[in-house]
Motif scaffolding. Structure first.
Motif, short mmCIF file in Angstrom:
data_model
loop_
_atom_site.label_atom_id
_atom_site.label_comp_id
_atom_site.label_asym_id
_atom_site.label_seq_id
_atom_site.Cartn_x
_atom_site.Cartn_y
_atom_site.Cartn_z
N GLU A 47 1.01 -1.20 -0.01
CA GLU A 47 -0.02 -0.07 -0.18
C GLU A 47 0.98 1.27 -0.13
O GLU A 47 0.40 2.27 0.65
N PHE A 48 2.13 1.15 -0.58
CA PHE A 48 2.96 2.39 -0.74
C PHE A 48 3.64 2.40 -2.06
O PHE A 48 3.86 0.98 -2.62
N GLU A 49 4.37 3.37 -2.20
CA GLU A 49 5.18 3.46 -3.51
C GLU A 49 6.60 3.87 -2.86
O GLU A 49 6.74 4.76 -2.07
N LEU A 50 7.71 3.40 -3.39
CA LEU A 50 9.01 3.82 -3.22
C LEU A 50 9.76 4.45 -4.45
O LEU A 50 9.42 3.88 -5.67
N ILE A 51 10.31 5.33 -4.10
CA ILE A 51 10.79 6.25 -5.18
C ILE A 51 12.59 6.32 -4.66
O ILE A 51 12.54 6.97 -3.71
N GLY A 52 13.33 6.12 -5.52
CA GLY A 52 14.91 6.25 -5.35
C GLY A 52 15.29 7.54 -5.83
O GLY A 52 15.06 7.87 -6.96
N ILE A 53 16.35 8.03 -5.05
CA ILE A 53 16.89 9.20 -5.51
C ILE A 53 18.17 9.41 -5.47
O ILE A 53 18.72 8.94 -4.38
N ILE A 54 19.08 9.66 -6.61
CA ILE A 54 20.60 9.72 -6.70
C ILE A 54 20.89 11.16 -6.72
O ILE A 54 20.34 12.06 -7.61
N ALA A 55 21.41 11.66 -5.54
CA ALA A 55 21.62 13.34 -5.51
C ALA A 55 22.89 13.58 -4.81
O ALA A 55 23.13 12.60 -3.58
N SER A 56 23.71 14.34 -4.84
CA SER A 56 25.02 14.79 -4.12
C SER A 56 24.82 15.91 -3.19
O SER A 56 25.63 16.67 -3.41
N VAL A 57 23.65 15.99 -2.73
CA VAL A 57 23.36 16.88 -1.91
C VAL A 57 23.15 16.75 -0.52
O VAL A 57 22.81 15.45 -0.40
N LYS A 58 23.09 17.42 0.51
CA LYS A 58 23.05 17.05 1.91
C LYS A 58 21.66 16.76 1.98
O LYS A 58 20.68 17.22 1.37
N PHE A 59 21.49 15.89 2.99
CA PHE A 59 19.93 15.39 3.27
C PHE A 59 19.00 16.66 3.79
O PHE A 59 18.05 16.62 2.98
N TYR A 60 19.43 17.45 4.60
CA TYR A 60 18.57 18.65 4.66
C TYR A 60 18.29 19.51 3.63
O TYR A 60 17.19 20.06 3.55
N LYS A 61 19.23 19.54 2.66
CA LYS A 61 19.14 20.36 1.63
C LYS A 61 17.95 19.86 0.56
O LYS A 61 17.10 20.42 0.01
N LEU A 62 18.07 18.61 0.58
CA LEU A 62 17.21 17.92 -0.29
C LEU A 62 15.88 17.73 0.02
O LEU A 62 14.84 18.15 -0.54
N ALA A 63 15.76 17.69 1.55
CA ALA A 63 14.32 18.01 2.39
C ALA A 63 13.55 19.41 2.12
O ALA A 63 12.65 19.36 1.74
N TRP A 64 14.64 20.09 2.13
CA TRP A 64 14.15 21.58 2.03
C TRP A 64 13.58 21.99 0.45
O TRP A 64 12.66 22.44 0.38
N ARG B 165 7.46 10.06 3.44
CA ARG B 165 8.44 9.89 4.42
C ARG B 165 9.65 9.75 3.39
O ARG B 165 9.74 9.04 2.39
N LEU B 166 10.82 10.63 3.82
CA LEU B 166 12.30 10.74 2.85
C LEU B 166 13.09 10.02 4.08
O LEU B 166 13.23 10.47 5.22
N PHE B 167 13.83 9.13 3.50
CA PHE B 167 14.87 8.17 4.06
C PHE B 167 16.04 8.42 3.51
O PHE B 167 16.19 8.46 2.20
N LYS B 168 17.33 8.37 4.31
CA LYS B 168 18.65 8.67 3.73
C LYS B 168 18.91 6.88 3.78
O LYS B 168 18.63 6.11 4.51
N ASN B 169 19.47 6.41 2.72
CA ASN B 169 19.52 5.00 2.28
C ASN B 169 20.84 4.39 3.12
O ASN B 169 20.77 3.36 3.33
N ARG B 170 21.66 5.40 3.61
CA ARG B 170 22.80 4.84 4.02
C ARG B 170 22.87 5.06 5.96
O ARG B 170 22.33 6.09 6.09
N SER B 171 23.56 4.39 6.51
CA SER B 171 23.20 4.20 7.83
C SER B 171 23.84 5.44 8.64
O SER B 171 24.84 5.90 8.07
N VAL B 172 23.35 5.91 9.60
CA VAL B 172 23.94 7.05 10.41
C VAL B 172 25.25 6.90 10.82
O VAL B 172 26.10 7.78 10.73
#
Length: 98
Positions: free
Chosen positions: A13-30, A71-78
């Motif tokens: 009941e959800f869709e997943l979209i992958g993003i490849i970007a060389s920006v910081k996580f907070y900048k992508l969210a903004w 929901r926006l997730f970072k794919n790499r561990s903290v």
């Protein structure tokens, strides 16, 4: 001997979209907030138990209404390990779950 195959199709009941970007996580969210006119809010790290018993935490942002959740997730561990939230898709930097 006759073989029978079991074919199972999962329905999600959800869709997943992958993003490849060389920006910081907070900048992508903004940027997503600006373009989609929503308000993604930083949440506590999302922790899961991986194979082998180790735990991994992933940064995430959330925008939720009564009828939908974005929901926006970072794919790499903290922790900086080379652990991916979706090991099947390691080439994506970020994952969007709608």
């Amino acid at each position: 001997m006759k073989k029978t195959r079991l074919i199972v199709e999962y329905e999600y009941e959800f869709e997943l979209i992958g993003i490849i970007a060389s920006v910081k996580f907070y900048k992508l969210a903004w940027a997503i907030n600006q373009k989609l006119d929503i308000r993604l809010v930083k949440q506590d790290d999302y922790s899961i138990e991986m194979k082998g018993g180790s735990k991994a935490a992933f940064s995430n942002y959330l925008y939720q209404l009564e009828s939908q959740c974005f929901r926006l997730f970072k794919n790499r561990s903290v922790e900086g390990e080379n652990t991916c939230l979706l090991p099947e898709l390691p080439h994506f930097d970020y994952i969007v779950k709608i």
